[in-house]
Design a protein around this motif. Structure first.
Motif, short mmCIF file in Angstrom:
data_model
loop_
_atom_site.label_atom_id
_atom_site.label_comp_id
_atom_site.label_asym_id
_atom_site.label_seq_id
_atom_site.Cartn_x
_atom_site.Cartn_y
_atom_site.Cartn_z
N ALA B 190 -3.03 -17.43 6.55
CA ALA B 190 -3.91 -16.96 7.51
C ALA B 190 -3.31 -16.06 8.42
CB ALA B 190 -3.84 -18.37 8.54
N ALA B 191 -1.78 -15.81 8.26
CA ALA B 191 -1.14 -14.77 8.92
C ALA B 191 -1.51 -13.56 8.15
CB ALA B 191 0.18 -14.98 8.81
N TYR B 192 -1.67 -13.49 6.81
CA TYR B 192 -1.93 -12.54 6.13
C TYR B 192 -3.41 -11.74 6.44
CZ TYR B 192 -3.20 -8.91 2.70
OH TYR B 192 -3.37 -7.96 1.83
N ILE B 193 -4.33 -12.97 6.36
CA ILE B 193 -5.91 -12.49 6.68
C ILE B 193 -5.63 -11.69 8.09
CG2 ILE B 193 -8.12 -13.19 7.51
CD1 ILE B 193 -7.60 -14.20 4.76
N GLY B 194 -4.82 -12.35 9.10
CA GLY B 194 -4.98 -11.53 10.54
C GLY B 194 -4.39 -10.21 10.55
N ILE B 195 -3.20 -10.06 9.56
CA ILE B 195 -2.64 -8.93 9.62
C ILE B 195 -3.60 -7.67 8.67
CG2 ILE B 195 -0.69 -7.43 8.22
CD1 ILE B 195 0.91 -9.98 8.44
N TYR B 196 -4.36 -8.22 7.73
CA TYR B 196 -5.25 -7.56 6.86
C TYR B 196 -6.31 -7.03 7.77
CZ TYR B 196 -8.58 -6.26 3.35
OH TYR B 196 -9.60 -5.50 2.64
N MET B 197 -6.83 -7.84 8.67
CA MET B 197 -7.81 -7.21 9.53
C MET B 197 -7.47 -6.23 10.55
SD MET B 197 -10.26 -10.36 10.46
CE MET B 197 -9.37 -11.38 11.39
N ILE B 198 -6.05 -6.27 11.01
CA ILE B 198 -5.56 -5.47 11.80
C ILE B 198 -5.49 -4.10 11.03
CG2 ILE B 198 -3.37 -4.58 13.25
CD1 ILE B 198 -3.06 -7.58 13.63
N GLU B 199 -5.03 -4.00 9.96
CA GLU B 199 -4.96 -3.07 8.74
C GLU B 199 -6.31 -2.20 8.75
OE1 GLU B 199 -3.00 -4.88 5.23
OE2 GLU B 199 -3.14 -2.72 4.56
N GLN B 200 -7.28 -3.02 8.38
CA GLN B 200 -8.80 -2.51 8.31
C GLN B 200 -9.19 -1.72 9.47
OE1 GLN B 200 -10.04 -2.32 5.29
NE2 GLN B 200 -8.19 -2.95 4.71
N LEU B 240 -0.76 6.02 7.28
CA LEU B 240 -0.87 4.69 7.96
C LEU B 240 -0.15 3.68 7.02
CD1 LEU B 240 -2.97 3.66 9.76
CD2 LEU B 240 -4.51 3.25 7.63
N TYR B 241 -0.12 4.05 5.58
CA TYR B 241 0.59 2.95 4.86
C TYR B 241 2.27 2.79 5.38
CZ TYR B 241 -3.22 2.82 1.62
OH TYR B 241 -4.25 3.04 0.77
N VAL B 242 2.81 4.06 5.55
CA VAL B 242 4.05 4.09 6.12
C VAL B 242 4.16 3.35 7.48
CG1 VAL B 242 5.86 5.46 6.96
CG2 VAL B 242 4.78 6.07 4.85
N LEU B 243 3.43 3.76 8.31
CA LEU B 243 3.23 2.83 9.61
C LEU B 243 3.23 1.37 9.47
CD1 LEU B 243 3.22 4.61 12.37
CD2 LEU B 243 0.82 3.65 12.60
N ILE B 244 2.29 0.89 8.61
CA ILE B 244 1.71 -0.54 8.34
C ILE B 244 2.96 -1.25 7.83
CG2 ILE B 244 0.47 -2.32 7.30
CD1 ILE B 244 -2.03 -0.43 7.90
N GLY B 245 3.74 -0.41 6.79
CA GLY B 245 4.61 -1.04 5.90
C GLY B 245 5.86 -1.28 6.92
N THR B 246 6.20 -0.16 7.48
CA THR B 246 7.46 -0.26 8.56
C THR B 246 7.17 -1.29 9.60
OG1 THR B 246 7.56 2.34 8.16
CG2 THR B 246 9.01 1.16 9.92
#
Lengths: 122, 263, 232
Positions: B190-200, B240-246
């Protein structure tokens, strides 16, 4: 190999008793050197601190002595050992007489019983 | 440094038990398929078997990546939240090093898998198609007017960054999941879904920003504009990847450090 | 003497549930202390917080002056109540693993203990019986020269022979500079080797005293005393 203990009584007191019995019965000889506290504790299956406490008590009562570099030894004072042996015997006899009294057996009956058993032995 | 080396060696050893046979197996299969291709030229009745093997090999090559990603996630989840977590967390090691050692192991395997995949592609392409492949690639690069090397390097960097950022978001999700007393896997998901949505959401924002910089005239097909556009998207994505990853890494680190909840 | 372990108003809550409730106590070096209580009393929770596997909700815990963290893990040796090692690993792998991560791991000692058990270093964990696995876990934990040993239910679910071996090993590895905190609900089996006892009930500390003192005062074994105290 673990010594048996009654968990309802302090273990260090029981250790004192066991050592005392061994000394007065001659199982441990006067002047004999004892193992280290840790080794004794391990053999008895007790906490080293408890063993230490018991040994300190025995030193206090004069049955053990410590030589700083050499270690712990049973006292060589045979008089002392004899004294404690007699005291222990006296206490046991008192205990026995108490128990007999509770059963309603008087001292004459005890003496008769003792001489009867002695005859049977020989 | 010594601790990191030991940790990496430990994770590598644990994962190599499955990943090494997997990668070698896939390579072997591709090699075997190649052999079958050559053999079927001599013995035409083998063509059906060859075609079958070719399809299987192709799927296996893709499946190899999927396996590595999924099993890496499982490895992390098991190591950090189950009973095995007792081992890692009893080590005198900062949680950030646990995260980085897991991540590093994962990236190394991805690189190995990537190299193996390239090998498989070369093995699986029928002999007569080699020339065609070269022509296709040349045409693609010509249209985009970007130097091949630059493009390939950028693409590889992007893929690695994307994969790394993805794993970091998984770590963050799992770190949130372990806060729960029960149903930790579900909570992590569930947490991942949340994070994924923020990512998108962030991705869309980025694209909007980039498009507005270059003007909304997508239909202008001047080569120069297209090249800059593509490069910007790629660089923008990388950032963006670097930002999200960090951010994910920091979240995971914070939760594993200050809110550890091993059951 | 500075205490090796200090807990002050240590509390751990999961929502409304109080796993540990305002627990305070001190342990001096060179003591073997029993953490006694029924299942669910909070023993595991306390040990996990001290070992750094769980974060407390409030209060303070200090091991040799430091809060549980990366530094304390270098001198605290923890034995979980579950199997936590990869069972495909060989004994030699485990020894190498532990020496690589713990500076205080005595590999010679570990090897000797394994030899005494008749174990070959090439044996994998999964090839061993459950009892043997538990002994191996104990060997790894006790082969470290730590300042504090935290043993979570080391004798739960093992046969009497294995239990004797475990208690023997604990006594053999006793050191005056280190303390051992053993959690168990099998009090009768372990009370003989304890210096002090801590009773936990529903997350609260209800008693902390030297064991012989308890026997002298209450004329009961610690086990009997605990049952009595627990029932009230």
């Amino acid at each position: 190999m673990r010594w048996e203990f009654d968990n309802t009584r302090p273990v260090y007191i029981q250790l004192c008793e066991q050592f005392t019995n061994a000394i007065i019965s001659g199982a441990l000889l006067p002047g004999e050197k004892l193992m280290s506290v840790r080794d004794l504790a391990k053999e008895a299956g007790v906490n080293p601190n408890t063993m230490q406490k018991a040994l300190s008590e025995l030193e206090r009562s004069g049955l053990l002595y410590t030589q700083r570099t050499a270690g712990r030894f049973i006292t060589e004072n045979k008089e002392k050992i004899k004294e404690i042996k007699q005291e222990t015997a006296r206490l046991r006899v008192l205990q026995f007489l108490n128990e007999m009294a509770q059963l309603g057996i008087n001292s004459q009956e005890i003496e008769e019983l003792l001489s009867h058993m002695k005859k049977e032995e020989s | 440094m010594k601790l990191f080396n030991n940790l990496f060696a430990y994770h590598f050893k644990c994962t190599a038990r499955v990943f090494l046979p997997l990668i070698l197996g896939v390579l072997l299969l591709a090699g075997f398929t190649k052999g079958m291709e050559l053999l079927s030229k001599l013995l035409p009745f083998l063509t059906a078997l060859y075609t079958f093997l070719l399809i299987i090999s192709a799927f296996c090559t893709i499946g190899m990546f999927l396996c590595i990603i999924l099993l890496s996630i499982r490895h992390f989840f098991r190591n950090m939240t189950s009973a095995h977590g007792y081992f890692l967390f009893m080590l005198p090691v900062k949680p950030s090093m646990h995260l980085s050692s897991h991540l590093f192991t994962y990236v190394i395997w991805l690189i190995f898998a990537g190299a193996a995949a390239v090998g498989c592609v070369f093995l699986l392409i029928p002999n007569n198609a080699y020339a065609q492949l070269g022509t296709i690639l040349d045409q693609v690069f010509a249209v985009l007017q970007i130097g091949e090397n630059r493009m390939i390097t950028l693409m590889i960097v992007m893929v690695l960054l994307s994969a790394t950022a993805f794993m970091c978001t998984i770590y963050a999700a799992i770190s949130i999941g372990q806060l729960a007393k029960e149903k930790r896997a579900v909570t992590s998901f569930a947490a991942y879904i949340g994070i994924y949505m923020i990512e998108q959401l962030l991705s869309v924002c980025m694209l909007i920003v980039l498009f507005s910089i270059f003007g909304m005239d997508l239909f202008t097909s001047t080569a120069v504009l297209a090249e800059n556009m593509l490069l910007s998207v790629m660089i923008g994505s990388s950032v963006l990847y670097v930002l999200i990853g960090t951010t994910s890494f920091l979240v995971a680190n914070r939760l594993f450090s200050k809110h550890l909840n091993l059951i | 003497m500075t205490p090796i372990l200090t807990c002050e108003h240590l509390t751990k809550t999961y929502g409304v549930f109080r796993a540990l409730d305002d627990v305070s106590f001190t342990i001096e070096p060179g003591k073997i202390v029993g953490l006694l209580g029924e299942n669910g009393a909070g023993k595991s929770t306390l040990l996990k917080i001290l070992a750094g596997m769980l974060t407390k909700t409030s209060g303070r815990a200090q091991i040799d002056g430091n809060e549980p963290g990366v530094l304390t893990k270098s001198y605290v040796s923890y034995l979980p109540d579950k199997s936590y090692l990869n069972d495909w690993m060989k004994l030699s792998d485990l020894f190498t693993l532990f020496s690589g991560f713990f500076a205080d791991f005595d590999i010679q000692k570990a090897k000797e203990m394994a030899k005494n058990l008749g174990l070959s270093e090439k044996t994998r964990l999964k090839a061993m019986s459950k009892g043997m696995q538990e002994k191996v876990h104990l060997i790894l934990t006790m082969s470290r020269h730590a300042k504090l040993y935290l043993l979570d239910e080391p004798i739960g679910g093992v046969d009497p022979a294995a239990r004797d071996y475990i208690l023997d090993t604990i006594l053999t590895n006793f050191s005056e500079d280190a303390s051992i905190l053993i959690s168990t609900h099998m009090i009768a089996d372990v009370e003989q080797i304890l210096d002090e006892a801590i009773f936990l009930k529903q997350g609260k500390l209800i008693l902390h005293a030297p064991v012989d003192e308890l026997r002298e005062t209450h004329h009961q074994s610690v086990d009997a005393l605990f049952r009595e105290v627990y029932r009230s």
